[in-house]
Design a protein around this motif. Structure first.
Motif: not given
Ligand code: ZN
Length: 119
Positions: A3-9, A16-30, A98-104
Protein backbone atom coordinates in the motif's frame (compact mmCIF):
# COMPACT_ATOMS: atom_id res chain seq x y z
CA UNK A 1 0.82 -6.25 -2.71
CA UNK A 2 1.90 -3.12 -0.88
CA UNK A 3 0.00 0.00 0.00
CA UNK A 4 0.98 3.62 -0.17
CA UNK A 5 2.20 4.88 3.19
CA UNK A 6 -0.64 6.56 5.02
CA UNK A 7 -1.25 8.17 8.39
CA UNK A 8 -3.78 6.42 10.58
CA UNK A 9 -5.29 7.62 13.83
CA UNK A 10 -5.75 5.21 16.69
CA UNK A 11 -7.13 5.22 20.21
CA UNK A 12 -7.94 3.03 23.16
CA UNK A 13 -11.59 2.23 23.86
CA UNK A 14 -12.40 5.21 26.08
CA UNK A 15 -10.46 7.66 23.89
CA UNK A 16 -8.07 8.83 26.60
CA UNK A 17 -5.07 7.46 24.71
CA UNK A 18 -4.83 8.77 21.15
CA UNK A 19 -2.03 8.21 18.70
CA UNK A 20 -1.17 8.29 15.01
CA UNK A 21 1.09 6.10 12.91
CA UNK A 22 2.33 6.30 9.35
CA UNK A 23 2.92 2.99 7.60
CA UNK A 24 2.63 1.24 4.26
CA UNK A 25 1.67 -1.94 6.15
CA UNK A 26 4.06 -4.47 4.58
CA UNK A 27 2.82 -7.10 7.02
CA UNK A 28 0.85 -7.71 10.18
CA UNK A 29 2.05 -9.95 12.99
CA UNK A 30 0.64 -12.13 15.68
CA UNK A 31 2.91 -13.46 18.39
CA UNK A 32 2.82 -16.57 20.54
CA UNK A 33 4.64 -15.22 23.61
CA UNK A 34 2.89 -15.63 26.96
CA UNK A 35 1.54 -12.07 26.89
CA UNK A 36 0.47 -11.85 23.23
CA UNK A 37 -1.24 -15.20 23.48
CA UNK A 38 -3.46 -13.79 26.21
CA UNK A 39 -4.19 -10.42 24.67
CA UNK A 40 -4.65 -11.95 21.21
CA UNK A 41 -3.79 -8.81 19.25
CA UNK A 42 -2.82 -8.45 15.61
CA UNK A 43 -0.07 -5.88 15.29
CA UNK A 44 1.82 -3.75 12.81
CA UNK A 45 5.38 -2.69 13.46
CA UNK A 46 6.35 0.98 13.00
CA UNK A 47 9.57 2.87 13.70
CA UNK A 48 9.33 5.41 16.51
CA UNK A 49 9.75 8.21 13.95
CA UNK A 50 6.44 7.06 12.40
CA UNK A 51 4.62 7.04 15.74
CA UNK A 52 2.96 10.05 17.41
CA UNK A 53 1.38 9.97 20.83
CA UNK A 54 -1.33 12.62 20.60
CA UNK A 55 -2.97 12.34 24.02
CA UNK A 56 -3.10 10.28 27.16
CA UNK A 57 0.58 9.89 28.13
CA UNK A 58 -0.36 10.32 31.81
CA UNK A 59 -3.01 7.60 31.51
CA UNK A 60 -0.71 4.89 30.17
CA UNK A 61 0.14 2.09 32.53
CA UNK A 62 3.33 0.20 31.77
CA UNK A 63 3.84 -3.51 32.15
CA UNK A 64 7.16 -5.32 31.85
CA UNK A 65 8.06 -8.96 32.27
CA UNK A 66 10.79 -11.47 31.52
CA UNK A 67 13.82 -9.46 30.24
CA UNK A 68 12.13 -6.12 31.04
CA UNK A 69 13.18 -4.72 27.68
CA UNK A 70 9.85 -4.54 25.91
CA UNK A 71 7.50 -1.92 27.36
CA UNK A 72 3.84 -2.87 27.15
CA UNK A 73 1.34 -0.05 27.56
CA UNK A 74 -2.27 -0.13 28.66
CA UNK A 75 -4.87 2.57 29.15
CA UNK A 76 -5.40 2.96 32.92
CA UNK A 77 -9.03 3.89 32.33
CA UNK A 78 -10.33 1.22 29.93
CA UNK A 79 -7.56 -1.38 30.08
CA UNK A 80 -7.03 -1.62 26.33
CA UNK A 81 -3.56 -2.37 24.92
CA UNK A 82 -2.90 0.18 22.15
CA UNK A 83 0.86 -0.29 21.51
CA UNK A 84 4.16 -1.45 22.98
CA UNK A 85 7.83 -0.82 22.52
CA UNK A 86 9.45 -3.93 21.11
CA UNK A 87 12.05 -6.01 22.87
CA UNK A 88 14.50 -6.99 20.11
CA UNK A 89 14.13 -3.66 18.29
CA UNK A 90 13.25 -1.12 21.03
CA UNK A 91 13.15 1.81 18.59
CA UNK A 92 10.08 0.16 17.05
CA UNK A 93 6.53 0.08 18.30
CA UNK A 94 4.09 -2.76 17.89
CA UNK A 95 0.64 -1.30 17.29
CA UNK A 96 -2.66 -3.02 18.01
CA UNK A 97 -4.39 -2.68 14.62
CA UNK A 98 -7.81 -3.09 16.26
CA UNK A 99 -7.24 0.38 17.79
CA UNK A 100 -6.83 2.05 14.36
CA UNK A 101 -9.73 4.05 12.94
CA UNK A 102 -11.13 3.09 9.55
CA UNK A 103 -8.39 0.56 8.94
CA UNK A 104 -9.02 -2.34 6.61
CA UNK A 105 -6.45 -5.14 7.07
CA UNK A 106 -7.62 -7.21 4.11
CA UNK A 107 -4.84 -8.18 1.72
CA UNK A 108 -1.99 -7.55 4.13
CA UNK A 109 0.13 -10.65 4.79
CA UNK A 110 -0.03 -11.99 8.34
CA UNK A 111 3.17 -13.33 9.90
CA UNK A 112 3.30 -15.50 12.98
CA UNK A 113 6.13 -14.21 15.15
CA UNK A 114 7.78 -16.67 17.46
CA UNK A 115 7.91 -14.95 20.83
CA UNK A 116 7.58 -18.06 22.97
CA UNK A 117 10.81 -19.52 21.59
CA UNK A 118 12.88 -16.41 22.33
CA UNK A 119 15.34 -16.88 25.19
ZN1 ZN B 1 -8.87 4.02 27.51
Amino acid sequence: MSRAAARHLGSCHCGTVRFAITSDFPELTQCDCSLCKRRSATMVEVHESAFELLAGAESLSEYQFHTHTARHYFCKVCGIYPFHRKRVTPDFFGINIACLENFDPRGIPLRQAVGAAMP
